[in-house]
Design an enzyme around this catalytic site. Structure first.
Site, PDB file in Angstrom:
ATOM      1  N   TYR A  99      32.952  46.041  35.949  1.00  0.00           N
ATOM      2  CA  TYR A  99      33.562  45.346  37.100  1.00  0.00           C
ATOM      3  C   TYR A  99      32.480  44.943  38.095  1.00  0.00           C
ATOM      4  CZ  TYR A  99      35.510  45.021  41.832  1.00  0.00           C
ATOM      5  OH  TYR A  99      35.789  44.631  43.127  1.00  0.00           O
ATOM      6  N   LYS A 131      31.061  41.178  39.220  1.00  0.00           N
ATOM      7  CA  LYS A 131      31.067  40.705  40.615  1.00  0.00           C
ATOM      8  C   LYS A 131      29.645  40.330  41.059  1.00  0.00           C
ATOM      9  CE  LYS A 131      34.037  40.616  43.247  1.00  0.00           C
ATOM     10  NZ  LYS A 131      35.038  39.561  43.581  1.00  0.00           N
ATOM     11  N   THR A 189      32.020  42.682  46.810  1.00  0.00           N
ATOM     12  CA  THR A 189      32.247  44.113  47.003  1.00  0.00           C
ATOM     13  C   THR A 189      30.927  44.861  47.147  1.00  0.00           C
ATOM     14  OG1 THR A 189      32.951  46.091  45.776  1.00  0.00           O
ATOM     15  CG2 THR A 189      32.437  44.189  44.463  1.00  0.00           C
ATOM     16  N   ASP A 190      30.991  46.005  47.837  1.00  0.00           N
ATOM     17  CA  ASP A 190      29.781  46.838  47.956  1.00  0.00           C
ATOM     18  C   ASP A 190      29.366  47.427  46.609  1.00  0.00           C
ATOM     19  OD1 ASP A 190      31.827  48.709  47.656  1.00  0.00           O
ATOM     20  OD2 ASP A 190      31.290  49.910  49.412  1.00  0.00           O
ATOM     21  N   GLU A 191      30.276  47.385  45.621  1.00  0.00           N
ATOM     22  CA  GLU A 191      29.956  48.012  44.329  1.00  0.00           C
ATOM     23  C   GLU A 191      28.807  47.302  43.610  1.00  0.00           C
ATOM     24  OE1 GLU A 191      33.270  49.485  42.090  1.00  0.00           O
ATOM     25  OE2 GLU A 191      34.573  49.446  43.840  1.00  0.00           O
TER      26      GLU A 191
HETATM   27  P1  NAD Z   1      43.955  42.737  43.257  1.00  0.00           P
HETATM   28  O1  NAD Z   1      43.664  43.197  41.871  1.00  0.00           O
HETATM   29  O2  NAD Z   1      45.009  43.429  44.056  1.00  0.00           O
HETATM   30  O3  NAD Z   1      44.330  41.172  43.253  1.00  0.00           O
HETATM   31  C1  NAD Z   1      43.653  40.241  42.469  1.00  0.00           C
HETATM   32  C2  NAD Z   1      44.498  38.965  42.426  1.00  0.00           C
HETATM   33  O4  NAD Z   1      43.790  37.982  41.646  1.00  0.00           O
HETATM   34  C3  NAD Z   1      45.862  39.148  41.763  1.00  0.00           C
HETATM   35  O5  NAD Z   1      46.862  38.511  42.513  1.00  0.00           O
HETATM   36  C4  NAD Z   1      45.694  38.469  40.392  1.00  0.00           C
HETATM   37  O6  NAD Z   1      46.910  37.958  39.881  1.00  0.00           O
HETATM   38  C5  NAD Z   1      44.690  37.382  40.732  1.00  0.00           C
HETATM   39  N1  NAD Z   1      43.934  36.941  39.538  1.00  0.00           N
HETATM   40  C6  NAD Z   1      43.336  37.734  38.613  1.00  0.00           C
HETATM   41  N2  NAD Z   1      42.770  36.981  37.658  1.00  0.00           N
HETATM   42  C7  NAD Z   1      42.986  35.676  37.998  1.00  0.00           C
HETATM   43  C8  NAD Z   1      42.629  34.438  37.416  1.00  0.00           C
HETATM   44  N3  NAD Z   1      41.935  34.394  36.270  1.00  0.00           N
HETATM   45  N4  NAD Z   1      43.011  33.301  38.035  1.00  0.00           N
HETATM   46  C9  NAD Z   1      43.739  33.339  39.194  1.00  0.00           C
HETATM   47  N5  NAD Z   1      44.122  34.499  39.783  1.00  0.00           N
HETATM   48  C10 NAD Z   1      43.737  35.650  39.197  1.00  0.00           C
HETATM   49  O7  NAD Z   1      42.535  42.780  44.009  1.00  0.00           O
HETATM   50  P2  NAD Z   1      42.179  43.098  45.532  1.00  0.00           P
HETATM   51  O8  NAD Z   1      41.986  44.547  45.688  1.00  0.00           O
HETATM   52  O9  NAD Z   1      43.107  42.363  46.407  1.00  0.00           O
HETATM   53  O10 NAD Z   1      40.722  42.416  45.601  1.00  0.00           O
HETATM   54  C11 NAD Z   1      40.577  41.045  45.994  1.00  0.00           C
HETATM   55  C12 NAD Z   1      39.100  40.718  46.036  1.00  0.00           C
HETATM   56  O11 NAD Z   1      38.431  41.592  46.948  1.00  0.00           O
HETATM   57  C13 NAD Z   1      38.403  40.896  44.690  1.00  0.00           C
HETATM   58  O12 NAD Z   1      37.507  39.826  44.509  1.00  0.00           O
HETATM   59  C14 NAD Z   1      37.667  42.220  44.825  1.00  0.00           C
HETATM   60  O13 NAD Z   1      36.511  42.244  44.028  1.00  0.00           O
HETATM   61  C15 NAD Z   1      37.341  42.228  46.304  1.00  0.00           C
HETATM   62  N6  NAD Z   1      37.209  43.562  46.938  1.00  0.00           N
HETATM   63  C16 NAD Z   1      38.188  44.501  46.803  1.00  0.00           C
HETATM   64  C17 NAD Z   1      38.063  45.727  47.461  1.00  0.00           C
HETATM   65  C18 NAD Z   1      39.139  46.778  47.383  1.00  0.00           C
HETATM   66  O14 NAD Z   1      38.970  47.885  47.916  1.00  0.00           O
HETATM   67  N7  NAD Z   1      40.291  46.529  46.790  1.00  0.00           N
HETATM   68  C19 NAD Z   1      36.929  45.994  48.231  1.00  0.00           C
HETATM   69  C20 NAD Z   1      35.941  45.005  48.344  1.00  0.00           C
HETATM   70  C21 NAD Z   1      36.108  43.789  47.706  1.00  0.00           C
HETATM   71  P1  TYD Z   2      39.408  53.282  42.915  1.00  0.00           P
HETATM   72  O1  TYD Z   2      40.588  53.250  43.810  1.00  0.00           O
HETATM   73  O2  TYD Z   2      39.588  52.944  41.465  1.00  0.00           O
HETATM   74  O3  TYD Z   2      38.297  52.356  43.592  1.00  0.00           O
HETATM   75  P2  TYD Z   2      36.728  52.157  43.201  1.00  0.00           P
HETATM   76  O4  TYD Z   2      36.464  52.770  41.890  1.00  0.00           O
HETATM   77  O5  TYD Z   2      36.640  50.667  43.146  1.00  0.00           O
HETATM   78  O6  TYD Z   2      35.953  52.781  44.324  1.00  0.00           O
HETATM   79  O7  TYD Z   2      38.769  54.732  42.980  1.00  0.00           O
HETATM   80  C1  TYD Z   2      38.318  55.291  44.210  1.00  0.00           C
HETATM   81  C2  TYD Z   2      37.708  56.627  43.899  1.00  0.00           C
HETATM   82  O8  TYD Z   2      38.739  57.515  43.420  1.00  0.00           O
HETATM   83  C3  TYD Z   2      36.652  56.585  42.794  1.00  0.00           C
HETATM   84  O9  TYD Z   2      35.603  57.515  43.119  1.00  0.00           O
HETATM   85  C4  TYD Z   2      37.395  57.068  41.557  1.00  0.00           C
HETATM   86  C5  TYD Z   2      38.418  58.033  42.134  1.00  0.00           C
HETATM   87  N1  TYD Z   2      39.684  58.162  41.376  1.00  0.00           N
HETATM   88  C6  TYD Z   2      40.127  59.407  40.913  1.00  0.00           C
HETATM   89  O10 TYD Z   2      39.477  60.440  41.139  1.00  0.00           O
HETATM   90  N2  TYD Z   2      41.292  59.460  40.199  1.00  0.00           N
HETATM   91  C7  TYD Z   2      42.033  58.343  39.930  1.00  0.00           C
HETATM   92  O11 TYD Z   2      43.100  58.439  39.250  1.00  0.00           O
HETATM   93  C8  TYD Z   2      41.572  57.065  40.423  1.00  0.00           C
HETATM   94  C9  TYD Z   2      42.357  55.812  40.153  1.00  0.00           C
HETATM   95  C10 TYD Z   2      40.395  57.017  41.144  1.00  0.00           C
END
Ligand code: NAD
Ligand code: TYD
Length: 340
Positions: A153, A157, A126-128
């Protein structure tokens, strides 16, 4: 035919990826390993499991013995690791599980991959991990930006990324890492900004905007992320990191307004609440490298993608209600009240 393991394939991005991969490479044998935590949802990929296109394995990547046995038995060619604890707010309340899954779990996968001669390992990051670009509105994260994660988090990562990197530097193990900006699209767990605010607004409930609402995220449609991961996995650019993003910077308050406008709801639902701890002000990706090296470009314009996403949530209220009520009612970890 390749044997491809997708970990976390029942979550938001993982399940979108599994659908994409299954359609593009029907000859591959796809496995999903998922612990089915609160964020995992088997129905996201049930049609593929029922059709025999995906083998589902329930298990924990943090359990080394289990991971080693699975790898020994199945002899995967490719491993793509999506599995993670992903919600920043939860990591602030309970960081321990983020260390277990995101760091220990990643290392277990690397270890078992190397022991069993996996020919390709990809880490979805992730970019975070880069930290905070601050308030100036200038600058972007490149692959050379130093890692400076703020909430647990992001730190977990980043730690995982360093372990993945070390497997290339030390063993020349064929790894890659991709770091994407915030995704939006179908099947996102309704604790993240877009589906959470959509659900609340749909019910006429207040939208809790953290701080002044001017924090900026760089939004990408989930399928564009999946396409980028596929290009990186197909490449032989071992040891490389690729940033993924589509130059779609939006403040949280802008997202809230878009949702309210789509649903015809009143702007008075916007409620400013106490800011998140370690709340990064701005993320923005420079995707030049993946464009140049692999020809990736985002295919979905934000205006179209966000509309498709809103339509999906409008038409899939039952999915949202089921997954959210399953977890958030009486949820001790987030301390949230039911439905927000
Ligand atoms: P999500 O929380 O929707 O899904 C995570 C999945 O991992 C779930 O199905 C969960 O059951 C499984 N999981 C959790 N712990 C586990 C374990 N110990 N063993 C096996 N499975 C396990 O997450 P997401 O948003 O789909 O993100 C997926 C990946 O992409 C992550 O690695 C996250 O860091 C990365 N990512 C997410 C975003 C975003 O905007 N959501 C952006 C950039 C990168
Ligand atoms: P989020 O979806 O949790 O993603 P990330 O923190 O990984 O970027 O949050 C996106 C943005 O929205 C972040 O700046 C936090 C903000 N946010 C709120 O203002 N209220 C909320 O209830 C949530 C869940 C997020």
């Amino acid at each position: 035919m390749k044997k491809v393991l997708v970990t976390g394939g029942a979550g938001f991005i993982g399940s979108n990826y599994v659908h994409y991969h299954s359609e593009k490479y029907p000859e591959d044998k796809l496995y999903v390993l998922d612990k089915l935590t609160y964020a995992g949802n088997l129905p996201n990929i049930q049609t593929l499991v029922d059709a025999g296109k995906v083998v589902f394995v329930k298990g924990d990547i943090a359990d080394l013995e289990f991971v080693q046995e699975l790898f020994k038995a199945e002899k995967f060619d490719t491993v793509i690791n999506f599995a993670a604890e992903t919600h920043v707010d939860r990591s602030i309340i309970d960081p321990g599980i983020f260390v277990e899954t995101n760091i220990v779990g990643t290392h277990n996968l690397l270890l078992a991959s190397r022991e069993n001669n996996v020919s390709r390992y990809h880490q979805v990051s992730t970019d975070e991990v880069y930290g905070d670009l601050g308030d100036s509105g200038e600058g972007f994260f490149t692959e050379d930006t130093p890692l400076a994660p703020n909430p647990p988090y992001a730190a977990a990562k980043a730690s995982a990324d360093l372990l993945v990197r070390s497997y290339y530097e030390t063993y020349k193990f064929p790894v890659t890492i991709s770091r994407c900006s915030n995704n939006y699209g179908p099947y996102q767990f309704p604790e993240k900004l877009v589906p959470f605010f959509f659900k609340l607004a749909n019910e006429g409930k207040p939208l809790p905007v953290y701080g002044d609402g001017k924090n900026v995220r760089d939004w990408l449609y989930v399928v564009d992320h999946c396409k980028a991961i596929d290009l990186v996995v197909q490449s032989k650019n071992y040891g490389e990191v690729y940033n993924i993003g589509g130059h779609n910077e939006k403040s949280n308050i802008e997202i809230a307004h878009l949702i309210l406008k789509f649903l015809g709801q009143d702007e008075t639902l916007i409620t400013f609440v106490e800011d998140r701890k370690a709340h990064d002000r701005r993320y923005a990706i420079d995707p030049t490298k993946i464009g140049k090296d692999l020809g990736w470009q985002p295919g979905v314009k934000f205006e179209d993608g966000i509309k498709m996403t809103f339509e999906w949530y409008k038409n899939n209220q039952a999915w949202v209600d089921e997954i959210k009520n399953r977890v958030l009612v009486g949820d001790e970890k987030t301390g949230r009240q039911p439905n927000g």
